[in-house]
Design a protein around this motif. Structure first.
Motif, PDB file in Angstrom:
ATOM      1  N   TYR A 194       0.832  -1.195   0.000  1.00 36.18           N
ATOM      2  CA  TYR A 194       0.000   0.000   0.000  1.00 36.18           C
ATOM      3  C   TYR A 194       0.870   1.250   0.000  1.00 36.18           C
ATOM      4  CZ  TYR A 194      -4.127   2.715   1.460  1.00 36.18           C
ATOM      5  OH  TYR A 194      -5.168   3.584   1.548  1.00 36.18           O
ATOM      6  N   GLY A 195       1.825   1.274   0.924  1.00 28.57           N
ATOM      7  CA  GLY A 195       2.686   2.441   1.029  1.00 28.57           C
ATOM      8  C   GLY A 195       3.495   2.686  -0.230  1.00 28.57           C
ATOM      9  N   VAL A 196       3.997   1.618  -0.815  1.00 28.87           N
ATOM     10  CA  VAL A 196       4.812   1.783  -2.011  1.00 28.87           C
ATOM     11  C   VAL A 196       3.980   2.310  -3.177  1.00 28.87           C
ATOM     12  CG1 VAL A 196       6.069   0.516  -3.774  1.00 28.87           C
ATOM     13  CG2 VAL A 196       6.577   0.114  -1.395  1.00 28.87           C
ATOM     14  N   LEU A 197       2.789   1.735  -3.344  1.00 27.31           N
ATOM     15  CA  LEU A 197       1.930   2.204  -4.429  1.00 27.31           C
ATOM     16  C   LEU A 197       1.572   3.670  -4.253  1.00 27.31           C
ATOM     17  CD1 LEU A 197      -0.496  -0.773  -5.002  1.00 27.31           C
ATOM     18  CD2 LEU A 197       1.241   0.127  -6.524  1.00 27.31           C
ATOM     19  N   PHE A 198       1.204   3.977  -3.056  1.00 27.84           N
ATOM     20  CA  PHE A 198       0.891   5.321  -2.613  1.00 27.84           C
ATOM     21  C   PHE A 198       2.014   6.271  -3.040  1.00 27.84           C
ATOM     22  CE2 PHE A 198      -0.228   8.576   0.200  1.00 27.84           C
ATOM     23  CZ  PHE A 198      -1.085   8.202   1.214  1.00 27.84           C
ATOM     24  N   LEU A 199       3.230   5.927  -2.631  1.00 29.17           N
ATOM     25  CA  LEU A 199       4.384   6.745  -2.946  1.00 29.17           C
ATOM     26  C   LEU A 199       4.558   6.888  -4.451  1.00 29.17           C
ATOM     27  CD1 LEU A 199       7.503   5.975  -0.789  1.00 29.17           C
ATOM     28  CD2 LEU A 199       6.413   8.140  -1.206  1.00 29.17           C
ATOM     29  N   ALA A 200       4.460   5.751  -5.140  1.00 34.52           N
ATOM     30  CA  ALA A 200       4.693   5.762  -6.574  1.00 34.52           C
ATOM     31  C   ALA A 200       3.745   6.735  -7.258  1.00 34.52           C
ATOM     32  CB  ALA A 200       4.514   4.357  -7.141  1.00 34.52           C
ATOM     33  N   VAL A 201       2.483   6.656  -6.874  1.00 32.84           N
ATOM     34  CA  VAL A 201       1.525   7.524  -7.545  1.00 32.84           C
ATOM     35  C   VAL A 201       1.769   8.994  -7.194  1.00 32.84           C
ATOM     36  CG1 VAL A 201      -0.905   8.016  -7.892  1.00 32.84           C
ATOM     37  CG2 VAL A 201      -0.156   5.687  -7.571  1.00 32.84           C
ATOM     38  N   ILE A 202       2.057   9.255  -5.933  1.00 26.05           N
ATOM     39  CA  ILE A 202       2.276  10.651  -5.546  1.00 26.05           C
ATOM     40  C   ILE A 202       3.488  11.247  -6.251  1.00 26.05           C
ATOM     41  CG2 ILE A 202       2.852  12.207  -3.667  1.00 26.05           C
ATOM     42  CD1 ILE A 202       1.425  10.429  -1.818  1.00 26.05           C
ATOM     43  N   LEU A 203       4.564  10.450  -6.330  1.00 27.92           N
ATOM     44  CA  LEU A 203       5.773  11.005  -6.896  1.00 27.92           C
ATOM     45  C   LEU A 203       5.713  11.080  -8.418  1.00 27.92           C
ATOM     46  CD1 LEU A 203       8.414   9.397  -4.560  1.00 27.92           C
ATOM     47  CD2 LEU A 203       7.600  11.731  -4.586  1.00 27.92           C
ATOM     48  N   LEU A 204       5.066  10.090  -9.020  1.00 31.39           N
ATOM     49  CA  LEU A 204       5.023  10.105 -10.474  1.00 31.39           C
ATOM     50  C   LEU A 204       3.971  11.063 -11.007  1.00 31.39           C
ATOM     51  CD1 LEU A 204       5.332   6.298 -11.229  1.00 31.39           C
ATOM     52  CD2 LEU A 204       7.067   8.058 -11.459  1.00 31.39           C
ATOM     53  N   LEU A 205       2.939  11.247 -10.234  1.00 34.79           N
ATOM     54  CA  LEU A 205       1.844  12.082 -10.711  1.00 34.79           C
ATOM     55  C   LEU A 205       1.510  13.131  -9.681  1.00 34.79           C
ATOM     56  CD1 LEU A 205      -0.970   9.897 -12.236  1.00 34.79           C
ATOM     57  CD2 LEU A 205       0.584  11.409 -13.393  1.00 34.79           C
TER      58      LEU A 205
ATOM     59  N   THR B  83       6.032  23.768  -5.228  1.00 37.92           N
ATOM     60  CA  THR B  83       4.805  24.548  -5.174  1.00 37.92           C
ATOM     61  C   THR B  83       3.774  24.017  -4.190  1.00 37.92           C
ATOM     62  OG1 THR B  83       4.154  23.291  -7.096  1.00 37.92           O
ATOM     63  CG2 THR B  83       4.854  25.562  -7.462  1.00 37.92           C
ATOM     64  N   GLU B  84       3.710  22.727  -3.993  1.00 40.83           N
ATOM     65  CA  GLU B  84       2.657  22.234  -3.100  1.00 40.83           C
ATOM     66  C   GLU B  84       3.270  21.483  -1.947  1.00 40.83           C
ATOM     67  OE1 GLU B  84      -1.023  22.301  -6.032  1.00 40.83           O
ATOM     68  OE2 GLU B  84      -0.752  20.619  -4.665  1.00 40.83           O
ATOM     69  N   ARG B  85       4.359  22.025  -1.445  1.00 41.18           N
ATOM     70  CA  ARG B  85       5.144  21.342  -0.441  1.00 41.18           C
ATOM     71  C   ARG B  85       4.361  20.864   0.758  1.00 41.18           C
ATOM     72  NH1 ARG B  85      11.011  22.040  -1.256  1.00 41.18           N
ATOM     73  NH2 ARG B  85      11.336  19.862  -0.885  1.00 41.18           N
ATOM     74  N   ALA B  86       3.567  21.752   1.314  1.00 39.68           N
ATOM     75  CA  ALA B  86       2.873  21.417   2.554  1.00 39.68           C
ATOM     76  C   ALA B  86       2.060  20.147   2.378  1.00 39.68           C
ATOM     77  CB  ALA B  86       1.972  22.564   2.989  1.00 39.68           C
ATOM     78  N   ALA B  87       1.183  20.170   1.380  1.00 42.73           N
ATOM     79  CA  ALA B  87       0.294  19.034   1.200  1.00 42.73           C
ATOM     80  C   ALA B  87       1.043  17.780   0.774  1.00 42.73           C
ATOM     81  CB  ALA B  87      -0.764  19.391   0.166  1.00 42.73           C
ATOM     82  N   MET B  88       1.899  17.934  -0.218  1.00 44.86           N
ATOM     83  CA  MET B  88       2.597  16.761  -0.742  1.00 44.86           C
ATOM     84  C   MET B  88       3.480  16.113   0.295  1.00 44.86           C
ATOM     85  SD  MET B  88       1.404  16.500  -3.576  1.00 44.86           S
ATOM     86  CE  MET B  88       2.262  15.673  -4.857  1.00 44.86           C
ATOM     87  N   SER B  89       4.161  16.944   1.069  1.00 42.91           N
ATOM     88  CA  SER B  89       5.085  16.358   2.044  1.00 42.91           C
ATOM     89  C   SER B  89       4.315  15.507   3.041  1.00 42.91           C
ATOM     90  CB  SER B  89       5.868  17.442   2.768  1.00 42.91           C
ATOM     91  OG  SER B  89       5.016  18.180   3.613  1.00 42.91           O
ATOM     92  N   ILE B  90       3.120  15.960   3.384  1.00 46.23           N
ATOM     93  CA  ILE B  90       2.331  15.171   4.322  1.00 46.23           C
ATOM     94  C   ILE B  90       2.007  13.812   3.728  1.00 46.23           C
ATOM     95  CG2 ILE B  90       0.083  15.031   5.430  1.00 46.23           C
ATOM     96  CD1 ILE B  90       0.266  17.974   5.923  1.00 46.23           C
ATOM     97  N   LEU B  91       1.581  13.811   2.494  1.00 43.77           N
ATOM     98  CA  LEU B  91       1.214  12.536   1.888  1.00 43.77           C
ATOM     99  C   LEU B  91       2.422  11.638   1.685  1.00 43.77           C
ATOM    100  CD1 LEU B  91      -1.456  13.760  -0.651  1.00 43.77           C
ATOM    101  CD2 LEU B  91      -1.783  12.707   1.568  1.00 43.77           C
ATOM    102  N   VAL B  92       3.513  12.220   1.216  1.00 37.68           N
ATOM    103  CA  VAL B  92       4.704  11.399   0.974  1.00 37.68           C
ATOM    104  C   VAL B  92       5.203  10.798   2.275  1.00 37.68           C
ATOM    105  CG1 VAL B  92       7.134  11.514   0.347  1.00 37.68           C
ATOM    106  CG2 VAL B  92       5.443  12.542  -1.132  1.00 37.68           C
TER     107      VAL B  92
END
Lengths: 353, 425, 294
Positions: free
Chosen positions: A302-313, C92-101
């Motif tokens: 879950y975490g890896v997929l999550f990361l992949a999508v956030i970073l790629l998109l 540009t969207e550091r606050a939100a993105m950092s939380i999710l990452v």
């Protein structure tokens, strides 16, 4: 819309018609879904999915358009749940379609809560705002645990809905769908309005917006309250579906994170993005948990997929798709322009027009 | 161009997700060996098609430790029952779904087990908090809902006639211990008591019951506090308890960390009560001993319907099998295992008595006032589904083993260690 | 409620504040340097605790010497996380993105720990964990005293690092204005990577303190992170001294309320105090207002 090549009026109308048609088809599919797919597991998951689609859309009205990441909407979700549970119990509702009548009440309760919460939280900006919403969220959770009338850790039970087992999920599904339509309409009309423009201005550069005369405090607060209303109704519906509301689950940090994640993956600040994000994520999550969650593997995947999508998109699926579409349109337009005036090689194609 | 590549990457990811999800859901279906003949078929047709019993367990998340113990208990029972011929001649297959301790997931799971997989019978999940939503699903389909871990008051009397809890109802957990304290001669009896409990539907009902008994015997209450479950730092409340210097400490806890934190705080404050009972935690065997430090467990009481050394034939057999499979000693066996096993036994007896797998007949039978047998002792359900025949015994850690201690007249009971030995430090 | 009970509560609060300061220090440092809210901080504390646990049970290395191994290990991990994930978060969207990452990272850490150690609760053991010093009528548990002293020492060292060394200047420069720092020759990327590494390395010590005073399992990070966030915001994001002051302040309030009123209301007062202070002073007690704040 495309600024590069103003499309011919006919084409614009055609695009709009296509888009409207797509929305209509989607709506029809959703309406027909439980009638075609009668497997109760699928419809249960569908109920959750539609609820989350609506919740993410509502959340997006505030967080997506204003740029302020609110991680405390579980406050409205849980409070809506408690409102309906308490009302159903104290006003002696039987259980069945009548409890659905309490949903607008739940929405109003959530909106009323949103006013003081918004006034407090919106005094601060960006990062601090996120943490303040989280803190307020915990305040609510702790209050629900400790105050007598909320039933403490046992929570409150709902009356049992007497729908027949084979189609039990359908009433919940259709009510959720109705709330979804309301949320989408709200989101769409906000986007097209002047109010929406002001919100977007706040997102882009709040200080400049303030300088230009936008009443940022009021605009943000209104959006916040607007986003709370559907979420409150959805909370009432969701916990009625489960049959019980208790603090740890009514005020669940994972709910807040889910909204944000679904919004981002789909494309925050867009109309379709939250819908897409919730659709994909909620369905996947339910199937995943059932089959794989027995081990830590589930969490890792879950975490890896999550990361992949956030970073790629980072912009989410919808904006990326929109950009792709844009590119193709531009390329098509320049090619069309070139083919019309092959002699005029010197000009940059299309621009002279 | 870059966007094309990006989109391709995403497409791959989404495709991977879909494939995984598909594999997940299909492998899930296969694990349940689609027992063909649909729902509540009644008895005696061709004896070779297996029966599936479905259950949802918390294999991850907050209740994971207990959920896993429950699974072992269910599996042990299935194995033993199959060896004895299964149910009505059919072998049993257990259909387990995981709910990650989430109520929404547990609803989906039972919908899946009953509505989609058409399992003939179901077992309950772990925890009061998950029992209500899942029991409702089962009730809709008319399924009997026998469970061993949903004993909080919100489960009973809410209009659910299909719920049966094989484990003794929570609120009387401390009664035998309190009665023993009250029965001590006045010179030995503790003069003061402190009550501290986490705010949980499992522990909170127990305190007033115990307090009433002790107060009537002249034991003064010097402290009575409720503390939040999510706080990871129990030192403040534990220090308060220690500062009040009570002779007896009654701790309402649901897990090992809570008890462990109190023990360590007491040691730090150089406070040793004469009697110390905790509602849960000390029953977790080895995990408990490791947490408090070997030697510190001695003298601590815990109420329970069951323990590893119980001198009952079926219990000892189950314990032996458990040790053979998972190692350890009888004291290490988590009480959840016995609770789960008892659920299976209750169902087996109901099925045998009614000669059918028909849930409505099973429900009627279980409500008929009959007394059943289980590794945890006798089981008899009242109209609400509570087990009124069970007697909570109180156990105590003595010399590194959890032994039955109160009622002192019970067979095999070891006299209580009183006052509590000093901490090992 | 007697005076001694109140005093005991204050003393408990101060000492526990030390433990929380240790856990929060890494969080505020990472935010100060990267403008990133590290939601994985709770999970990292638990990871540090498990590392100490593993060394103690498998290799027989006692807790404090074990830190000599866990600190460098977490340092490398911190640098790796910065390099692989944090760096990719768009400005540009550091606050939100950092939380999710960072949330995703937290989930991964929790999953790995679940696989490796299972879900049973464990606790760190050492001969001194249960011992206490008797001072002025109060028993002060050794472990809290050690954690408090460690926290103070580390925070002073951090302060010295940031304000007295060239590296520290580079960190502060890239924090205030990335482009300018680049222009004057600071290798911003590398500086940030090392700073995050240091932040996570400190968390290893926080993990030790946490694991010695609480029983924990892979899930324990969730409860922690909300309190750590509150402490860091209250103290002012990026201010190390602020984190220490806020931690002590918060824990003292928490403990006093638990004694004076009721333990169930204590955490609520914690968050309510946070909201109150922030409404009046949005940058926190010691944060800088204006340029860097929001």
């Amino acid at each position: 819309m495309s600024a590069l090549s103003a499309p011919a009026p006919g084409r614009a109308r055609r695009t709009r018609a296509v888009v409207a048609g797509l929305w209509l088809i989607a709506l029809v599919i959703f309406v027909l879904f439980p009638l075609v797919i009668t497997d109760s597991t699928a419809t249960t998951i569908a109920v959750y999915t539609v609820i989350f689609m609506a919740a993410t859309t509502a959340w997006n009205i505030f967080s997506g358009y204003s740029g302020y990441l609110a991680l405390g909407h579980a406050v409205f979700f849980g409070s809506g749940g408690y409102a309906v549970a308490l009302a159903a119990r104290d006003w002696h509702f039987k259980g069945g379609w009548d409890v659905f009548g309490l949903l607008p009440f739940a929405g109003v309760v959530a909106a009323l809560i949103a006013v003081p919460v918004g006034l407090v939280a919106l005094r601060v900006r960006r990062h601090t705002f996120v943490v303040v919403t989280i803190a307020i969220f915990f305040i609510f959770q702790l209050a629900a645990l400790n105050l007598g009338f909320t039933g403490g850790t046992s929570g409150i039970n709902f009356p049992i809905a007497t729908f027949p087992p084979a189609t039990y999920n359908n009433p919940f599904y259709y009510i959720a769908l109705a709330i979804l339509v309301i949320s989408v309409l709200m989101s769409w009309s906000v986007r097209r309005s002047r109010f929406g423009l002001q919100l977007l201005a706040v997102r882009d550069d709040e200080d400049r917006a303030l300088g230009l005369g936008v009443k940022t405090r009021r605009v943000k607060l209104i959006a916040f309250v607007l986003s709370a209303f559907p979420v409150g109704m959805l909370g009432g519906l969701y916990f009625y579906f489960l049959g019980q509301v208790y603090p740890q689950f009514a005020y669940d940090p994972l709910f807040d994170i889910s909204l944000a994640l679904m919004g981002f993956i789909g494309g925050i600040g867009t109309l379709v993005g939250p819908l897409l994000g919730a659709l994909v994520l909620e369905t996947l999550q339910q199937y995943f948990t059932q089959s794989v969650s027995g081990t830590g593997t589930y969490l890792i995947v879950y975490g890896v997929l999550f990361l992949a999508v956030i970073l790629l998109l980072p912009r989410g699926v919808v904006p990326s798709l929109a950009m792709l579409w844009q590119r193709r349109r531009v390329r098509a337009a320049t090619r069309a322009a070139e083919s019309r005036e092959p002699a005029r090689r010197g000009d940059m194609a299309g621009v002279a027009r | 161009m870059r966007h094309f590549r990006r989109l391709a990457q995403v497409g791959a990811v989404l495709a991977a997700i879909t494939v995984l999800a598909a594999c997940g859901s299909s492998s899930n279906k296969s694990s349940s060996t689609s027992s063909s003949s649909g729902s509540n078929a009644s008895s005696g047709t061709g004896g070779s098609s297996p029966i599936t019993i479905g259950t949802s367990l918390s294999l991850s998340g907050d209740f994971a430790a207990d959920g896993q113990a429950f699974e072992r208990g269910y599996q042990l029972w299935v194995h033993d029952q199959n060896a004895a011929g299964g149910l009505l001649g059919h072998q049993i297959k257990l259909d387990v779904l995981s709910d990650a301790s989430s109520p929404s997931q547990v609803v989906t799971n039972y919908q899946h087990l009953i509505g989609s997989n058409h399992d003939q019978l179901v077992f309950g999940p772990f925890s009061t908090l998950l029992t209500v939503p899942s029991a409702r699903v089962a009730a809709r389909y008319g399924y009997a809902f026998v469970e061993g871990a949903g004993g909080g008051p919100s489960v009973f009397g809410e209009g659910l006639h299909n719920v049966f809890d094989v484990t003794v109802p929570v609120k009387n957990g401390l009664v035998t211990w309190a009665q023993w304290v009250a029965s001590l001669p006045a010179s030995q009896r503790p003069k003061t008591a402190a009550y501290a409990t986490v705010n949980d539907p499992f522990t909170q009902p127990q305190i007033p019951v115990a307090q009433a008994i002790l107060t009537a015997a002249g034991v003064k209450t010097v402290l009575n506090k409720v503390f939040p479950a999510e706080v990871t730092d129990y030192t403040p409340i534990a220090s308060q308890v220690a500062a009040a210097k009570p002779d007896a400490v009654v701790l309402g806890s649901v897990d090992v960390p809570t008890v462990s934190a109190f023990v360590h705080a007491f040691i730090q404050q150089h406070f040793n009560p004469k009697a110390f009972i905790a509602t849960a935690g000390p029953d977790q065997g080895d995990a408990f001993v490791k947490a408090v430090g070997t030697g510190n467990e001695n003298g601590i009481f815990v109420p329970n319907g069951w323990f590893g050394g119980l001198k009952k034939a079926d219990s000892q057999k189950m314990v032996a099998e458990y040790i053979a499979k998972y190692g350890g000693t009888p004291s290490d066996v988590n009480a959840d295992v016995a609770e789960a096993y008892s659920v299976g036994q209750a169902i087996a007896q109901a099925v045998a008595a009614t000669h059918s797998l028909d849930n409505s007949k099973i429900i009627a039978y279980l409500h008929s006032g009959v007394t059943l047998n289980s590794v945890q002792g006798p089981v008899k359900f009242d109209s609400l589904g509570e087990n009124t025949a069970g007697v909570t015994q109180t156990f105590q850690w003595q010399k590194g083993n959890l032994v039955e201690s109160i009622p002192t007249t019970a067979a095999g009971a070891s006299p209580p260690l009183f006052p509590k030995p000093a901490w090992v430090g | 409620m007697s005076a001694t009970a109140l005093l005991q509560a204050i003393v408990d609060g101060v000492l526990t504040g030390g433990v929380y300061a240790l856990m929060a220090a890494g969080l505020t440092l990472i935010f100060g340097v990267m403008d990133i809210i590290n939601i994985a901080q709770g999970a990292m504390v638990v990871l540090g605790a498990y590392l100490s646990y593993e060394l103690e049970t498998k290799a027989g290395i006692p807790l404090l010497p074990g830190l000599l191994i866990t600190i460098p290990a977490m340092f490398v991990l911190g640098m790796a996380i910065e390099f692989c994930f944090m760096r990719r978060v768009r400005e540009t969207e550091r606050a939100a993105m950092s939380i999710l990452v960072t949330f995703a990272v937290a989930i991964i850490i929790e999953g790995v720990l679940s696989k490796a150690f299972g879900v049973d609760y464990v606790q760190l053991h050492a001969s001194y964990v249960d011992k206490s010093i008797y001072l002025l009528g109060f028993y002060l548990p050794w472990i809290y005293v050690i954690a408090f002293v460690l926290a103070a020492v580390l925070l002073v060292a951090l302060y010295a690092l940031l304000y007295r060394t060239r590296f520290g200047r580079a960190v502060r420069a890239s924090l205030q204005n990335r482009t300018a720092a680049d222009l004057i020759g600071v290798n911003v990327d590398r500086t940030r990577m090392i700073a995050v590494g240091i932040g996570v390395a400190i968390t290893a010590v926080g993990g030790f303190a946490f694991g010695a005073t609480n029983a924990f399992n892979p899930n324990s990070g969730y409860d922690l992170i909300s309190r750590l966030l509150a402490i860091v915001i209250l103290g002012g994001m990026g201010s190390i001294g602020g984190a220490m002051a806020a931690a002590v302040f918060m824990l003292v309030i928490n403990d006093v309320v638990a004694v004076a009123w009721s333990p169930t209301w204590a955490p609520l007062v914690f968050f309510a105090a946070l909201v109150l202070v922030l409404s009046v002073r949005p940058q926190g007690l010691f944060g800088r207002s204006g340029v860097r704040a929001q």
